[in-house]
Design a protein around this motif. Structure first.
Motif, mmCIF file in Angstrom:
data_model
loop_
_atom_site.group_PDB
_atom_site.id
_atom_site.type_symbol
_atom_site.label_atom_id
_atom_site.label_comp_id
_atom_site.label_asym_id
_atom_site.label_seq_id
_atom_site.Cartn_x
_atom_site.Cartn_y
_atom_site.Cartn_z
ATOM 1 N N ALA A 164 0.834 -1.210 0.000
ATOM 2 C CA ALA A 164 0.000 0.000 0.000
ATOM 3 C C ALA A 164 0.865 1.256 0.000
ATOM 4 C CB ALA A 164 -0.940 -0.007 1.200
ATOM 5 N N GLN A 165 1.964 1.248 0.770
ATOM 6 C CA GLN A 165 2.871 2.399 0.790
ATOM 7 C C GLN A 165 3.412 2.667 -0.610
ATOM 8 O OE1 GLN A 165 5.271 0.602 3.981
ATOM 9 N NE2 GLN A 165 5.376 2.652 4.873
ATOM 10 N N GLN A 166 3.835 1.633 -1.285
ATOM 11 C CA GLN A 166 4.412 1.804 -2.619
ATOM 12 C C GLN A 166 3.370 2.265 -3.627
ATOM 13 O OE1 GLN A 166 6.307 -1.982 -3.284
ATOM 14 N NE2 GLN A 166 8.041 -1.454 -1.987
ATOM 15 N N ILE A 167 2.204 1.651 -3.610
ATOM 16 C CA ILE A 167 1.153 2.014 -4.564
ATOM 17 C C ILE A 167 0.709 3.467 -4.368
ATOM 18 C CG2 ILE A 167 -1.256 1.576 -5.226
ATOM 19 C CD1 ILE A 167 -0.639 -1.437 -4.587
ATOM 20 N N LEU A 168 0.411 3.843 -3.117
ATOM 21 C CA LEU A 168 -0.045 5.219 -2.867
ATOM 22 C C LEU A 168 1.018 6.256 -3.183
ATOM 23 C CD1 LEU A 168 -2.280 5.214 0.330
ATOM 24 C CD2 LEU A 168 -2.932 5.600 -2.030
ATOM 25 N N SER A 169 2.257 5.968 -2.847
ATOM 26 C CA SER A 169 3.299 6.957 -3.131
ATOM 27 C C SER A 169 3.496 7.132 -4.635
ATOM 28 C CB SER A 169 4.614 6.602 -2.434
ATOM 29 O OG SER A 169 5.174 5.437 -2.964
ATOM 30 N N LEU A 170 3.338 6.072 -5.399
ATOM 31 C CA LEU A 170 3.447 6.202 -6.854
ATOM 32 C C LEU A 170 2.262 6.980 -7.430
ATOM 33 C CD1 LEU A 170 4.817 2.681 -7.809
ATOM 34 C CD2 LEU A 170 6.038 4.859 -7.870
ATOM 35 N N ILE A 171 1.090 6.779 -6.862
ATOM 36 C CA ILE A 171 -0.087 7.525 -7.315
ATOM 37 C C ILE A 171 0.048 9.009 -6.959
ATOM 38 C CG2 ILE A 171 -2.561 7.896 -6.906
ATOM 39 C CD1 ILE A 171 -2.771 4.805 -6.566
ATOM 40 N N TYR A 172 0.373 9.293 -5.714
ATOM 41 C CA TYR A 172 0.428 10.682 -5.253
ATOM 42 C C TYR A 172 1.609 11.457 -5.827
ATOM 43 C CZ TYR A 172 -3.463 10.936 -2.035
ATOM 44 O OH TYR A 172 -4.721 11.004 -1.510
ATOM 45 N N PHE A 173 2.724 10.799 -5.997
ATOM 46 C CA PHE A 173 3.927 11.519 -6.413
ATOM 47 C C PHE A 173 4.383 11.155 -7.819
ATOM 48 C CE2 PHE A 173 4.321 11.028 -1.707
ATOM 49 C CZ PHE A 173 3.873 12.295 -1.416
ATOM 50 N N GLU A 174 3.548 10.435 -8.558
ATOM 51 C CA GLU A 174 3.864 10.052 -9.930
ATOM 52 C C GLU A 174 5.316 9.597 -10.045
ATOM 53 O OE1 GLU A 174 2.700 13.397 -12.361
ATOM 54 O OE2 GLU A 174 0.631 12.735 -12.347
ATOM 55 N N GLY A 175 5.644 8.573 -9.282
ATOM 56 C CA GLY A 175 7.016 8.080 -9.191
ATOM 57 C C GLY A 175 7.679 7.803 -10.517
ATOM 58 N N HIS A 176 6.927 7.320 -11.478
ATOM 59 C CA HIS A 176 7.512 7.030 -12.773
ATOM 60 C C HIS A 176 7.990 8.295 -13.479
ATOM 61 C CE1 HIS A 176 3.274 7.878 -13.452
ATOM 62 N NE2 HIS A 176 3.563 8.169 -14.699
ATOM 63 N N ARG A 177 7.426 9.442 -13.095
ATOM 64 C CA ARG A 177 7.845 10.703 -13.716
ATOM 65 C C ARG A 177 8.852 11.457 -12.857
ATOM 66 N NH1 ARG A 177 1.857 12.241 -15.142
ATOM 67 N NH2 ARG A 177 1.572 10.812 -16.861
ATOM 68 N N ASN A 178 8.674 11.408 -11.566
ATOM 69 C CA ASN A 178 9.501 12.208 -10.662
ATOM 70 C C ASN A 178 10.645 11.428 -10.037
ATOM 71 O OD1 ASN A 178 7.797 14.353 -11.135
ATOM 72 N ND2 ASN A 178 6.463 13.838 -9.434
ATOM 73 N N ARG A 179 10.863 10.219 -10.465
ATOM 74 C CA ARG A 179 11.969 9.383 -10.007
ATOM 75 C C ARG A 179 11.908 9.092 -8.502
ATOM 76 N NH1 ARG A 179 13.858 7.176 -13.957
ATOM 77 N NH2 ARG A 179 16.010 6.978 -13.408
ATOM 78 N N THR A 180 10.706 9.087 -7.903
ATOM 79 C CA THR A 180 10.607 8.803 -6.475
ATOM 80 C C THR A 180 10.901 7.343 -6.177
ATOM 81 O OG1 THR A 180 8.235 8.435 -6.645
ATOM 82 C CG2 THR A 180 8.968 10.631 -5.910
ATOM 83 N N GLU A 181 10.937 6.511 -7.189
ATOM 84 C CA GLU A 181 11.245 5.099 -6.930
ATOM 85 C C GLU A 181 12.676 4.912 -6.427
ATOM 86 O OE1 GLU A 181 11.876 5.768 -11.366
ATOM 87 O OE2 GLU A 181 10.295 6.227 -9.965
ATOM 88 N N THR A 182 13.506 5.948 -6.550
ATOM 89 C CA THR A 182 14.864 5.867 -6.010
ATOM 90 C C THR A 182 14.909 6.264 -4.534
ATOM 91 O OG1 THR A 182 15.370 8.124 -6.710
ATOM 92 C CG2 THR A 182 15.910 6.351 -8.267
ATOM 93 N N VAL A 183 13.774 6.711 -3.998
ATOM 94 C CA VAL A 183 13.677 7.083 -2.590
ATOM 95 C C VAL A 183 13.077 5.887 -1.844
ATOM 96 C CG1 VAL A 183 12.634 8.698 -0.945
ATOM 97 C CG2 VAL A 183 13.335 9.492 -3.209
ATOM 98 N N GLU A 184 13.661 5.551 -0.698
ATOM 99 C CA GLU A 184 13.189 4.415 0.087
ATOM 100 C C GLU A 184 11.708 4.579 0.445
ATOM 101 O OE1 GLU A 184 14.718 1.548 1.028
ATOM 102 O OE2 GLU A 184 16.426 2.177 -0.189
ATOM 103 N N THR A 185 10.991 3.467 0.475
ATOM 104 C CA THR A 185 9.567 3.478 0.804
ATOM 105 C C THR A 185 9.318 4.144 2.157
ATOM 106 O OG1 THR A 185 9.237 1.453 -0.461
ATOM 107 C CG2 THR A 185 7.534 2.011 1.121
#
Length: 161
Positions: free
Chosen positions: A52-73
């Motif tokens: 849930a943490q990963q899914i919501l953070s990708l939705i809220y912060f558009e991880g695929h665009r803002n590179r948030t996937e490089t930030v720890e969950t």
């Protein structure tokens, strides 16, 4: 209050992992300022919190665009009760995402009377028990249970490591 257990901390009747619990933060949590656009993922441990943490953070912060996937969950969606070092929850920009395993009676007052969003996730307790048992055997900060029967007794007593 008995706090002699090497692995668990009893805080107001709720058991937390001693090595990750931040008692100063917990003592002041009731007064934590909840914002109307905060999102809280509330789960029992081993019930799908990280997903849930990963899914919501990708939705809220558009991880695929803002590179948030490089930030720890845990930095994107920190646990309210753990107090990540060098992170001040009140200074985080909105919308803030949080995860928590705390019971209702320990939740901040603002969570009970403001319009924050709450995502409550539950899982079959039998599945939680087995997942928690294997997790406890893997984590050095938790007591390794002797067997599933011993673990189940502690789990049913509310001390599921």
């Amino acid at each position: 209050m008995d706090n002699t257990d090497a692995y668990l901390l009893n805080f107001k009747g709720y058991y937390l992992i001693r090595s990750t619990a931040n008692t100063d933060l917990l003592k002041n949590l009731e007064e934590f300022e909840v914002r109307h656009d905060d999102v809280f993922i509330i789960t029992y441990p081993k019930s799908g919190t990280v997903w849930a943490q990963q899914i919501l953070s990708l939705i809220y912060f558009e991880g695929h665009r803002n590179r948030t996937e490089t930030v720890e969950t845990l930095d994107r969606v920190p646990f309210l009760e753990h107090g990540v070092p060098k992170m001040e929850h009140q200074k985080r920009p909105s919308p803030r995402l949080f995860a928590s395993h705390l019971p209702y009676y320990l939740a901040p007052k603002g969570l009970k009377n403001k319009k924050a969003k709450i995502l409550y996730i539950y899982r079959n307790p039998k599945d939680v028990l087995i997942s928690y048992f294997h997790f406890s055997n893997m984590m050095v900060m938790l007591e390794a249970p002797e067997n599933i029967e011993y673990f189940m007794k502690k789990f049913l007593d509310g001390k599921g490591n």
